[in-house]
Design a protein around this motif. Structure first.
Motif, mmCIF file in Angstrom:
data_model
loop_
_atom_site.group_PDB
_atom_site.id
_atom_site.type_symbol
_atom_site.label_atom_id
_atom_site.label_comp_id
_atom_site.label_asym_id
_atom_site.label_seq_id
_atom_site.Cartn_x
_atom_site.Cartn_y
_atom_site.Cartn_z
ATOM 1 N N PRO A 1 -6.487 7.510 -14.565
ATOM 2 C CA PRO A 1 -7.333 6.959 -12.851
ATOM 3 C C PRO A 1 -6.605 5.865 -12.520
ATOM 4 C CG PRO A 1 -9.153 6.822 -14.863
ATOM 5 C CD PRO A 1 -8.186 7.331 -15.382
ATOM 6 N N PRO A 2 -6.326 4.930 -11.438
ATOM 7 C CA PRO A 2 -5.532 3.687 -11.484
ATOM 8 C C PRO A 2 -6.544 2.662 -11.474
ATOM 9 C CG PRO A 2 -5.944 4.758 -9.602
ATOM 10 C CD PRO A 2 -6.234 5.845 -10.848
ATOM 11 N N LYS A 3 -6.809 1.395 -11.660
ATOM 12 C CA LYS A 3 -7.652 0.534 -11.820
ATOM 13 C C LYS A 3 -7.923 -0.539 -10.320
ATOM 14 C CE LYS A 3 -9.515 -2.860 -14.372
ATOM 15 N NZ LYS A 3 -10.981 -2.825 -14.054
ATOM 16 N N ALA A 4 -8.563 -0.229 -9.557
ATOM 17 C CA ALA A 4 -8.937 -1.308 -8.500
ATOM 18 C C ALA A 4 -8.717 -2.373 -8.860
ATOM 19 C CB ALA A 4 -10.278 -0.756 -7.332
ATOM 20 N N GLY B 1 -11.214 7.308 -9.884
ATOM 21 C CA GLY B 1 -10.573 5.465 -9.648
ATOM 22 C C GLY B 1 -9.024 5.571 -8.241
ATOM 23 N N THR B 2 -9.212 6.572 -7.817
ATOM 24 C CA THR B 2 -8.478 6.744 -7.215
ATOM 25 C C THR B 2 -8.404 6.551 -5.819
ATOM 26 O OG1 THR B 2 -6.969 7.964 -7.873
ATOM 27 C CG2 THR B 2 -6.061 7.454 -5.592
ATOM 28 N N ALA B 3 -10.161 6.455 -5.249
ATOM 29 C CA ALA B 3 -10.613 6.810 -4.486
ATOM 30 C C ALA B 3 -11.411 5.247 -4.412
ATOM 31 C CB ALA B 3 -12.084 7.344 -4.644
ATOM 32 N N ASP B 4 -11.945 4.578 -5.412
ATOM 33 C CA ASP B 4 -11.710 3.157 -5.510
ATOM 34 C C ASP B 4 -10.872 2.083 -4.863
ATOM 35 O OD1 ASP B 4 -14.691 3.445 -6.515
ATOM 36 O OD2 ASP B 4 -13.497 2.969 -8.736
ATOM 37 N N VAL B 5 -9.097 2.766 -5.451
ATOM 38 C CA VAL B 5 -8.500 1.930 -4.670
ATOM 39 C C VAL B 5 -8.576 2.319 -3.402
ATOM 40 C CG1 VAL B 5 -5.716 1.273 -4.764
ATOM 41 C CG2 VAL B 5 -7.570 2.128 -7.145
ATOM 42 N N GLU B 6 -8.636 2.904 -3.115
ATOM 43 C CA GLU B 6 -8.084 3.478 -1.085
ATOM 44 C C GLU B 6 -9.751 2.472 -0.716
ATOM 45 O OE1 GLU B 6 -5.647 4.753 -0.572
ATOM 46 O OE2 GLU B 6 -5.773 6.868 -1.641
ATOM 47 N N LEU B 7 -10.840 1.902 -0.775
ATOM 48 C CA LEU B 7 -11.404 1.578 -0.851
ATOM 49 C C LEU B 7 -11.655 -0.396 -1.040
ATOM 50 C CD1 LEU B 7 -14.797 1.552 1.341
ATOM 51 C CD2 LEU B 7 -15.491 2.161 -0.834
ATOM 52 N N HIS B 8 -11.826 -0.513 -2.138
ATOM 53 C CA HIS B 8 -12.052 -1.815 -2.864
ATOM 54 C C HIS B 8 -10.810 -2.487 -2.831
ATOM 55 C CE1 HIS B 8 -16.256 -0.842 -3.564
ATOM 56 N NE2 HIS B 8 -15.745 0.012 -4.643
ATOM 57 N N GLU B 9 -9.742 -2.129 -2.674
ATOM 58 C CA GLU B 9 -8.089 -2.581 -2.343
ATOM 59 C C GLU B 9 -7.799 -2.506 -1.013
ATOM 60 O OE1 GLU B 9 -3.749 -3.094 -5.016
ATOM 61 O OE2 GLU B 9 -5.693 -2.227 -5.963
ATOM 62 N N ILE C 1 0.742 -0.853 -0.165
ATOM 63 C CA ILE C 1 -0.214 -0.156 0.289
ATOM 64 C C ILE C 1 1.004 1.704 -0.212
ATOM 65 C CG2 ILE C 1 -1.823 1.309 1.702
ATOM 66 C CD1 ILE C 1 -2.720 -1.079 2.212
ATOM 67 N N ALA C 2 1.920 1.264 0.909
ATOM 68 C CA ALA C 2 2.489 2.660 0.325
ATOM 69 C C ALA C 2 3.228 2.616 -0.610
ATOM 70 C CB ALA C 2 3.980 1.966 1.895
ATOM 71 N N ALA C 3 3.508 1.522 -1.661
ATOM 72 C CA ALA C 3 3.793 1.330 -2.611
ATOM 73 C C ALA C 3 3.347 2.451 -3.513
ATOM 74 C CB ALA C 3 4.949 0.467 -3.443
ATOM 75 N N ASP C 4 1.862 2.241 -3.390
ATOM 76 C CA ASP C 4 0.647 2.098 -4.281
ATOM 77 C C ASP C 4 -0.040 4.188 -4.122
ATOM 78 O OD1 ASP C 4 0.063 0.396 -5.310
ATOM 79 O OD2 ASP C 4 -1.755 -0.518 -3.972
#
Length: 266
Positions: free
Chosen positions: A124-127, A183-191, A96-99
């Protein structure tokens, strides 16, 4: 706002588990309450706090948060988890630090585009969606459990804030920036949040999830928000005091609804 964001993220997962256990009415209750926490309580609190600024200000705020999580928080959590023998948590914190470093870099590039008018907003990144089955914690150390709790609250709040920032970007006509925030929000939540929830054992049986929700809502209704209202009134902030009182009343209704649902399950 962290509490409301965390409630949204947690209740969304509890709803999935309720559906899995064939309790559709409970799943519907959790989802409806989650939406209230995010779309009413958190949104109103964000308005009072002035959370959303210009696109440039929102990006600067996001860069600050991502930099801290990348350089300090998650690296520290990883080192502590490794020292405590929680190697799965250490690995997740490191990933996660790397993300978060990549998120920071994308936001920096976007800020340059917004401020100069030249260049292209990053895609955007993809979760990588992480399923969260019910189960006990998969870590041993109390320190790791505490760090997971801190991390989950941070990821839930980041999701909520980035959703608000995305909406503002869309309203100002910057759809590319809206997609980046979304897209970043989705990574934070779903990943990220989901991966941490698995290790923390956040989701249990539906009855246990309801009991946890009742405890949390009761505390907010009787302690947290009344205290906030009293302090706001004492300094003459009547609008905030009214919001806190209204939210306390809502949380009491949520606690009662969860109690009725639990009683029906027997």
């Amino acid at each position: 706002m962290k509490g409301e964001a965390f409630a949204y993220a947690s209740y969304s997962l509890f709803a999935v588990e309720a559906d899995r256990q064939a309790y559709p009415a409970v799943g519907k209750l959790f989802r409806g309450t989650a939406r209230t926490e995010l779309n009413e309580h958190l949104r109103q609190a964000a308005t009072l706090a002035g959370t959303v600024g210009s696109n440039a200000a929102n990006l600067s705020e996001s860069i600050k948060g991502e930099t801290y999580e990348h350089q300090v928080m998650y690296r520290g959590f990883a080192a502590q988890a490794r020292a405590d023998g929680d190697l799965a948590a250490a690995e997740l914190f490191t990933e996660i630090a790397a993300d978060e470093g990549r998120h920071r870099d994308a936001y920096r590039a976007a800020l340059k585009v917004v401020t100069t008018g030249h260049g292209t907003i990053p895609a955007p990144p993809k979760a990588d969606v992480v399923p969260v089955p019910a189960g006990p914690p998969k870590v041993k150390a109390a320190r790791t459990k505490a760090n997971l709790d801190t991390a989950m609250h941070g990821e839930a709040l980041a999701y909520a804030k980035y959703r608000l920032f995305a909406a503002h970007a869309r309203q100002t006509g910057n759809t590319a920036l809206a997609r980046l925030f979304g897209g970043t929000a989705d990574v934070e939540l779903h990943e990220h949040f989901a991966g941490e929830a698995v290790l923390a054992g956040l989701v249990r049986t539906t009855k246990t999830n309801l009991r946890k929700a009742i405890t949390g809502e009761h505390n907010e209704a009787t302690v947290v928000y009344p205290g906030f209202a009293k302090r706001a009134a004492a300094v003459g902030d009547t609008t905030a005091a009214r919001f806190f009182r209204d939210t306390a009343a809502d949380e009491a209704k949520h606690a009662a609804a969860f109690r009725r649902a639990l009683d029906k399950l027997g």
